[in-house]
Design a protein around this motif. Structure first.
Motif, short mmCIF file in Angstrom:
data_model
loop_
_atom_site.label_atom_id
_atom_site.label_comp_id
_atom_site.label_asym_id
_atom_site.label_seq_id
_atom_site.Cartn_x
_atom_site.Cartn_y
_atom_site.Cartn_z
N VAL A 46 80.28 55.51 57.44
CA VAL A 46 80.94 55.35 58.73
C VAL A 46 80.69 53.94 59.27
CG1 VAL A 46 80.80 57.81 59.28
CG2 VAL A 46 79.00 56.26 60.07
N PRO A 47 81.60 53.42 60.08
CA PRO A 47 81.39 52.09 60.65
C PRO A 47 80.05 52.00 61.38
CG PRO A 47 83.62 52.85 61.09
CD PRO A 47 82.87 54.02 60.50
N GLY A 48 79.35 50.90 61.15
CA GLY A 48 78.06 50.67 61.78
C GLY A 48 76.87 51.12 60.96
N ALA A 49 77.08 51.98 59.98
CA ALA A 49 75.99 52.41 59.11
C ALA A 49 75.73 51.33 58.08
CB ALA A 49 76.32 53.73 58.43
N ARG A 50 74.45 50.99 57.85
CA ARG A 50 74.13 49.90 56.93
C ARG A 50 73.97 50.36 55.49
NH1 ARG A 50 69.10 47.65 58.14
NH2 ARG A 50 68.60 49.56 59.23
N SER A 51 73.19 51.41 55.29
CA SER A 51 72.94 51.85 53.92
C SER A 51 72.27 53.22 53.92
CB SER A 51 72.03 50.84 53.19
OG SER A 51 70.75 50.80 53.80
N LEU A 52 72.20 53.81 52.73
CA LEU A 52 71.55 55.10 52.52
C LEU A 52 70.18 54.89 51.87
CD1 LEU A 52 74.61 56.89 50.93
CD2 LEU A 52 73.58 57.51 53.13
#
Length: 153
Positions: free
Chosen positions: A121-127
């Motif tokens: 999703v927009p704004g999420a950097r990484s898992l």
């Protein structure tokens, strides 16, 4: 299917990844140096009873890994333009994942045959690395037909 970890830093992530590889019938590769002990005893301890069931190859450098890698090297990176859902995987592909803190250096990024990202999703950097490996490996296993070939369906 193969999964390679480039200079892993967190032993708990590597242990979780080994368990995922064992459960999905994949082979593992660790490209050194790792930030923790990778002796057979340490691997057994970290991976519990799953570590012994994963064919695991350690490579001292990326060049040594690249020379031995079966099939295409498919790098998972936040810098990729193509989503993993838009790619046709092959059972001989090696899914490559970088360090938890910094990914892979530019020369490794450039040397990969394919670069993919996991859509977020927009704004999420990484898992988390172990989560990313699980998502990518299951997607690749289904896409390549390996799920059916291994009788996992």
């Amino acid at each position: 299917m193969n999964v390679a970890l480039f200079q892993p830093e967190i032993p708990q992530n590597t242990a979780a990844i080994l368990r995922t590889l064992a459960c999905l019938g994949a082979r593992g590769h660790i490209i050194g140096p790792a930030a923790f002990d990778l002796s057979p005893r340490a691997i057994r301890r970290a991976g519990l009873d799953y570590a012994a069931t994963v064919p695991l190859t350690q490579h001292p450098t990326f060049d040594a890994f690249k020379a031995a890698a079966p099939g295409r090297v498919v790098l998972f990176t936040t810098r990729a333009d193509m989503a993993l859902t838009d790619f046709a995987f092959d059972q001989s592909d090696t899914l490559l994942f970088g360090r938890e803190s910094a990914g892979v250096p530019d020369e490794v990024h450039a040397a990969a045959d394919v670069r993919l990202r996991i859509p977020l999703v927009p704004g999420a950097r990484s898992l988390n690395l172990a989560v990313a490996v699980g998502i990518a490996l299951m997607t690749a296993t289904v896409s390549s037909g390996a799920l059916v070939a291994k009788g996992l369906k």
